[in-house]
Motif scaffolding. Structure first.
Motif, PDB file in Angstrom:
ATOM      1  N   ARG A  65      10.080   7.753  -6.380  1.00 31.15           N
ATOM      2  CA  ARG A  65       8.659   7.974  -6.968  1.00 31.15           C
ATOM      3  C   ARG A  65       8.296   6.125  -7.039  1.00 31.15           C
ATOM      4  NH1 ARG A  65      10.665   8.330 -12.623  1.00 31.15           N
ATOM      5  NH2 ARG A  65       9.501   9.977 -12.594  1.00 31.15           N
ATOM      6  N   SER A  66       8.957   5.643  -6.716  1.00 28.33           N
ATOM      7  CA  SER A  66       8.476   3.651  -6.020  1.00 28.33           C
ATOM      8  C   SER A  66       7.866   4.320  -4.740  1.00 28.33           C
ATOM      9  CB  SER A  66       9.593   2.826  -5.937  1.00 28.33           C
ATOM     10  OG  SER A  66       9.320   1.840  -5.746  1.00 28.33           O
ATOM     11  N   THR A  67       8.548   4.848  -3.763  1.00 22.72           N
ATOM     12  CA  THR A  67       8.025   4.467  -3.045  1.00 22.72           C
ATOM     13  C   THR A  67       6.779   5.386  -2.857  1.00 22.72           C
ATOM     14  OG1 THR A  67       9.990   5.279  -1.961  1.00 22.72           O
ATOM     15  CG2 THR A  67       8.440   5.567  -0.063  1.00 22.72           C
ATOM     16  N   PHE A  68       6.432   6.594  -3.450  1.00 20.15           N
ATOM     17  CA  PHE A  68       5.204   7.136  -3.918  1.00 20.15           C
ATOM     18  C   PHE A  68       4.225   6.076  -4.303  1.00 20.15           C
ATOM     19  CE2 PHE A  68       2.411   9.166  -6.851  1.00 20.15           C
ATOM     20  CZ  PHE A  68       1.250  10.433  -5.352  1.00 20.15           C
ATOM     21  N   GLU A  69       4.495   5.550  -5.253  1.00 23.02           N
ATOM     22  CA  GLU A  69       3.591   4.184  -5.771  1.00 23.02           C
ATOM     23  C   GLU A  69       3.244   3.237  -5.076  1.00 23.02           C
ATOM     24  OE1 GLU A  69       5.130   2.592  -9.578  1.00 23.02           O
ATOM     25  OE2 GLU A  69       5.000   4.959 -10.072  1.00 23.02           O
ATOM     26  N   GLN A  70       4.070   3.126  -3.741  1.00 20.84           N
ATOM     27  CA  GLN A  70       3.507   1.948  -2.871  1.00 20.84           C
ATOM     28  C   GLN A  70       2.463   2.909  -1.431  1.00 20.84           C
ATOM     29  OE1 GLN A  70       7.441   0.962  -1.134  1.00 20.84           O
ATOM     30  NE2 GLN A  70       6.069  -1.106   0.134  1.00 20.84           N
ATOM     31  N   VAL A  71       2.934   3.958  -1.314  1.00 26.37           N
ATOM     32  CA  VAL A  71       2.739   4.609  -0.573  1.00 26.37           C
ATOM     33  C   VAL A  71       1.417   4.647  -1.072  1.00 26.37           C
ATOM     34  CG1 VAL A  71       1.775   6.789   0.925  1.00 26.37           C
ATOM     35  CG2 VAL A  71       3.816   5.421   1.069  1.00 26.37           C
ATOM     36  N   SER A  72       1.104   5.122  -1.953  1.00 23.95           N
ATOM     37  CA  SER A  72      -0.818   5.145  -2.956  1.00 23.95           C
ATOM     38  C   SER A  72      -1.205   4.215  -3.074  1.00 23.95           C
ATOM     39  CB  SER A  72      -0.623   6.016  -4.424  1.00 23.95           C
ATOM     40  OG  SER A  72       0.015   6.977  -4.361  1.00 23.95           O
ATOM     41  N   GLY A  73      -0.535   2.760  -3.551  1.00 19.01           N
ATOM     42  CA  GLY A  73      -1.235   1.657  -3.192  1.00 19.01           C
ATOM     43  C   GLY A  73      -1.986   0.969  -1.905  1.00 19.01           C
ATOM     44  N   ASP A  74      -0.854   1.642  -0.904  1.00 15.26           N
ATOM     45  CA  ASP A  74      -1.308   1.006   0.762  1.00 15.26           C
ATOM     46  C   ASP A  74      -2.325   1.938   1.057  1.00 15.26           C
ATOM     47  OD1 ASP A  74       0.796  -0.599   1.270  1.00 15.26           O
ATOM     48  OD2 ASP A  74       1.982   0.533   1.311  1.00 15.26           O
ATOM     49  N   ILE A  75      -2.870   3.170   0.774  1.00 16.83           N
ATOM     50  CA  ILE A  75      -3.973   3.553   1.558  1.00 16.83           C
ATOM     51  C   ILE A  75      -4.786   2.720   0.248  1.00 16.83           C
ATOM     52  CG2 ILE A  75      -4.327   6.523   0.333  1.00 16.83           C
ATOM     53  CD1 ILE A  75      -1.872   7.397   1.205  1.00 16.83           C
ATOM     54  N   SER A  76      -4.779   3.000  -0.947  1.00 24.64           N
ATOM     55  CA  SER A  76      -6.062   2.532  -2.087  1.00 24.64           C
ATOM     56  C   SER A  76      -6.103   1.367  -0.979  1.00 24.64           C
ATOM     57  CB  SER A  76      -5.230   2.433  -3.114  1.00 24.64           C
ATOM     58  OG  SER A  76      -5.207   3.496  -3.545  1.00 24.64           O
ATOM     59  N   PHE A  77      -5.311   0.690  -0.004  1.00 21.60           N
ATOM     60  CA  PHE A  77      -5.989  -0.419  -0.206  1.00 21.60           C
ATOM     61  C   PHE A  77      -6.914  -0.410   1.267  1.00 21.60           C
ATOM     62  CE2 PHE A  77      -4.773  -3.895   3.466  1.00 21.60           C
ATOM     63  CZ  PHE A  77      -5.468  -5.078   3.042  1.00 21.60           C
ATOM     64  N   ILE A  78      -5.950   0.517   2.462  1.00 22.28           N
ATOM     65  CA  ILE A  78      -6.213   0.903   3.486  1.00 22.28           C
ATOM     66  C   ILE A  78      -8.130   1.652   3.405  1.00 22.28           C
ATOM     67  CG2 ILE A  78      -6.603   2.199   5.659  1.00 22.28           C
ATOM     68  CD1 ILE A  78      -3.560   1.827   5.625  1.00 22.28           C
ATOM     69  N   ALA A  79      -8.136   2.263   2.255  1.00 19.76           N
ATOM     70  CA  ALA A  79      -9.422   2.762   2.122  1.00 19.76           C
ATOM     71  C   ALA A  79     -10.502   2.033   1.427  1.00 19.76           C
ATOM     72  CB  ALA A  79      -9.495   4.172   0.845  1.00 19.76           C
ATOM     73  N   ASP A  80     -10.190   1.194   1.216  1.00 21.08           N
ATOM     74  CA  ASP A  80     -10.952   0.236   0.145  1.00 21.08           C
ATOM     75  C   ASP A  80     -11.453  -0.260   1.980  1.00 21.08           C
ATOM     76  OD1 ASP A  80     -11.023   0.716  -2.478  1.00 21.08           O
ATOM     77  OD2 ASP A  80      -9.211  -1.049  -2.683  1.00 21.08           O
ATOM     78  N   LYS A  81     -10.306  -0.932   2.498  1.00 21.79           N
ATOM     79  CA  LYS A  81     -10.661  -1.611   4.107  1.00 21.79           C
ATOM     80  C   LYS A  81     -11.898  -0.942   4.470  1.00 21.79           C
ATOM     81  CE  LYS A  81      -9.075  -5.743   2.326  1.00 21.79           C
ATOM     82  NZ  LYS A  81      -9.619  -6.827   2.848  1.00 21.79           N
TER      83      LYS A  81
END
Length: 108
Positions: A65-81
């Motif tokens: 769950r922690s890894t999934f949340e971290q990856v989701s956050g990273d994907i959101s950050f990349i999408a924003d950039k």
């Protein structure tokens, strides 16, 4: 459907025959016996201590769950950039064209 059933039955019999033939080798037979003993011992232990299994599953679930949340956050950050780059590209292109035009005017 009868043909498929016959096929899988034949595959099963072939696997059993192959397994039986491989057990003719003493080294293979000893390895299988040791592996079965180890597996039986481990199963017996976990049947006597089910709390450890439950705790292990909880820890693994928490890590996933922690890894999934971290990856989701990273994907959101990349999408924003990426979106920021899309928005900035026309402005940067305009600035580059203006700069190029200015340099070309100075050269003349």
């Amino acid at each position: 459907m009868s043909g498929m059933k016959k096929f899988w039955t034949s595959v099963l019999w072939g696997a059993l025959a192959g397994g039986a033939v491989s057990l003719l080798d003493r080294e293979t037979r000893n390895a299988v016996v040791q592996s079965c003993k180890k597996t039986t011992s481990e199963l017996s232990y976990y049947m006597k201590h089910p709390d450890e299994v439950v705790e292990g599953v909880r820890e693994t679930t928490t890590k996933i769950r922690s890894t999934f949340e971290q990856v989701s956050g990273d994907i959101s950050f990349i999408a924003d950039k990426v979106e920021e780059l899309r928005e900035a590209t026309p402005a940067v292109t305009g600035i580059v064209k203006e700069t190029k035009a200015a340099f070309l005017k100075e050269d003349k």
